[in-house]
Design a protein around this motif. Sequence first.
Motif, PDB file in Angstrom:
ATOM      1  N   ASN A  85      58.176  29.457  40.063  1.00 24.37           N
ATOM      2  CA  ASN A  85      59.037  28.319  40.405  1.00 24.37           C
ATOM      3  C   ASN A  85      58.501  26.987  39.880  1.00 24.37           C
ATOM      4  OD1 ASN A  85      60.778  30.012  41.819  1.00 24.37           O
ATOM      5  ND2 ASN A  85      59.711  29.727  43.762  1.00 24.37           N
ATOM      6  N   GLU A 134      53.111  31.396  43.517  1.00 22.39           N
ATOM      7  CA  GLU A 134      54.561  31.507  43.385  1.00 22.39           C
ATOM      8  C   GLU A 134      55.135  30.316  42.624  1.00 22.39           C
ATOM      9  OE1 GLU A 134      57.776  33.291  46.203  1.00 22.39           O
ATOM     10  OE2 GLU A 134      57.581  31.172  46.756  1.00 22.39           O
ATOM     11  N   ARG A 154      54.273  38.125  45.103  1.00 27.76           N
ATOM     12  CA  ARG A 154      55.028  38.618  46.259  1.00 27.76           C
ATOM     13  C   ARG A 154      54.042  39.122  47.293  1.00 27.76           C
ATOM     14  NH1 ARG A 154      56.664  42.824  42.388  1.00 27.76           N
ATOM     15  NH2 ARG A 154      58.799  42.066  42.482  1.00 27.76           N
ATOM     16  N   THR A 159      65.927  35.903  50.027  1.00 24.83           N
ATOM     17  CA  THR A 159      66.049  34.569  49.424  1.00 24.83           C
ATOM     18  C   THR A 159      64.733  34.092  48.824  1.00 24.83           C
ATOM     19  OG1 THR A 159      65.626  33.569  51.602  1.00 24.83           O
ATOM     20  CG2 THR A 159      67.930  33.867  50.954  1.00 24.83           C
ATOM     21  N   GLU A 160      63.716  34.966  48.826  1.00 25.93           N
ATOM     22  CA  GLU A 160      62.386  34.640  48.297  1.00 25.93           C
ATOM     23  C   GLU A 160      61.845  33.347  48.914  1.00 25.93           C
ATOM     24  OE1 GLU A 160      62.691  34.716  44.042  1.00 25.93           O
ATOM     25  OE2 GLU A 160      62.788  36.909  43.977  1.00 25.93           O
ATOM     26  N   SER A 161      61.970  33.275  50.248  1.00 23.80           N
ATOM     27  CA  SER A 161      61.547  32.078  50.973  1.00 23.80           C
ATOM     28  C   SER A 161      60.230  32.241  51.709  1.00 23.80           C
ATOM     29  CB  SER A 161      62.634  31.695  51.997  1.00 23.80           C
ATOM     30  OG  SER A 161      63.894  31.579  51.396  1.00 23.80           O
ATOM     31  N   SER A 166      64.484  36.201  54.764  1.00 23.81           N
ATOM     32  CA  SER A 166      63.408  35.491  54.062  1.00 23.81           C
ATOM     33  C   SER A 166      63.037  36.193  52.761  1.00 23.81           C
ATOM     34  CB  SER A 166      62.175  35.380  54.963  1.00 23.81           C
ATOM     35  OG  SER A 166      62.446  34.563  56.076  1.00 23.81           O
ATOM     36  N   ARG A 167      62.962  37.522  52.817  1.00 26.47           N
ATOM     37  CA  ARG A 167      62.586  38.266  51.615  1.00 26.47           C
ATOM     38  C   ARG A 167      63.691  38.193  50.564  1.00 26.47           C
ATOM     39  NH1 ARG A 167      61.082  39.103  47.761  1.00 26.47           N
ATOM     40  NH2 ARG A 167      60.196  40.900  46.691  1.00 26.47           N
ATOM     41  N   ASP A 187      61.265  44.899  45.058  1.00 21.48           N
ATOM     42  CA  ASP A 187      62.564  44.640  44.400  1.00 21.48           C
ATOM     43  C   ASP A 187      63.098  45.914  43.746  1.00 21.48           C
ATOM     44  OD1 ASP A 187      62.808  41.917  45.061  1.00 21.48           O
ATOM     45  OD2 ASP A 187      61.479  41.340  43.425  1.00 21.48           O
ATOM     46  N   ILE A 245      64.312  26.773  50.588  1.00 22.96           N
ATOM     47  CA  ILE A 245      63.498  27.951  50.919  1.00 22.96           C
ATOM     48  C   ILE A 245      62.551  27.640  52.067  1.00 22.96           C
ATOM     49  CG2 ILE A 245      63.696  28.926  48.595  1.00 22.96           C
ATOM     50  CD1 ILE A 245      60.768  28.059  48.110  1.00 22.96           C
ATOM     51  N   THR A 279      72.709  38.826  48.301  1.00 25.71           N
ATOM     52  CA  THR A 279      72.002  38.532  49.550  1.00 25.71           C
ATOM     53  C   THR A 279      72.828  38.819  50.812  1.00 25.71           C
ATOM     54  OG1 THR A 279      70.589  36.902  48.453  1.00 25.71           O
ATOM     55  CG2 THR A 279      70.785  36.738  50.850  1.00 25.71           C
TER      56      THR A 279
END
Length: 320
Positions: A45, A40, A128, A4-6, A1-2, A196, A56, A291
């Motif tokens: 996005n 976010e 984040r 893929t920034e989901s 999840s982290r 990151d 996501i 990933t």
Amino acid sequence: SRLTESGLSMVDWHLVKEMKPPRTQQEWEAEFQKYQQFPEFKILNHDMTLGEFKFIWYMEYSHRMWGRVVGLAYILPAAYFWGKGWLSRPMKGCVLALCGLVCFQGLLGWYMVKSGLEEKPESHDIPRVSQYRLAAHLGSALVLYSASLWTGLSLLLPRHQLPETHQLLRLRQFAHGTTALIFLTALSGAFVAGLDAGLVYNSFPKMGERWIPDDLAFSPVLRNIFENPTTVQFDHRILGITSVTAVTMLYLFSRKIPLPRRTRIAVTSLLAVAYMQVGLGISTLLLYVPTPLAATHQSGSLALLSAALWLMSELRRVPK
């Protein structure tokens, strides 16, 4: 999840209600509109399409549903075995603790997600989740996994009748310390992911052109350790190198002691997994954190912790 920034795609938390995903176009658009109200989407996005949002969303949905499956895998058999009277009194306490930790893990996950949904007008950083809450969530998961594995090994593997020599005592202490170091290294990975930090210096063994980069430190000290991406990556490197060095020394020391075949396999497996994990970590760094490779590196940390716990189980004392 982290990776893929989901993790921030689902902005609500309902234990039962959210188990039913959107089905119609109207339901998907309503879910997308809820996501658009949070930082976010607004900052990162804002040009996302509905199709991209579905990807996501399903990533996070799968994570949450898998968590519920894990919870049921603990709670339902525990209730059945308890009702049948198959659990001893000590095991009842263990089962209650594990089931309580499962529930706590779910609540901690939502507490973590909430930190990424908060409006922060004074900050211009990418939205984040808090790296502190991410580390707590990961740490709780590692504790739950470790306790479960240890309980299983204690029940399934008969203890060895090892002579309590001075060398064996030192080996056991060394194994305990190495396992703690591996746990700490895995936990530090949460701060790398949360900030990151894997994208800051993508070279090894040096960080850029220097062994110690110029931006390694700022004040205050505690904030620097946990909030400076350069320091976080540097610390993770040092912990990783220290861990593999400790595992190597543990292996070499174990060669001097007569050990059962199963124990020898455990210590050799620990050494092999440690070097595999170092290779995965360096590759992930040099290739700018792809990933699939990063997820494999994360899985490798769990495999390494498992091998260390197995060795600890092999070396545990026989009760008098």
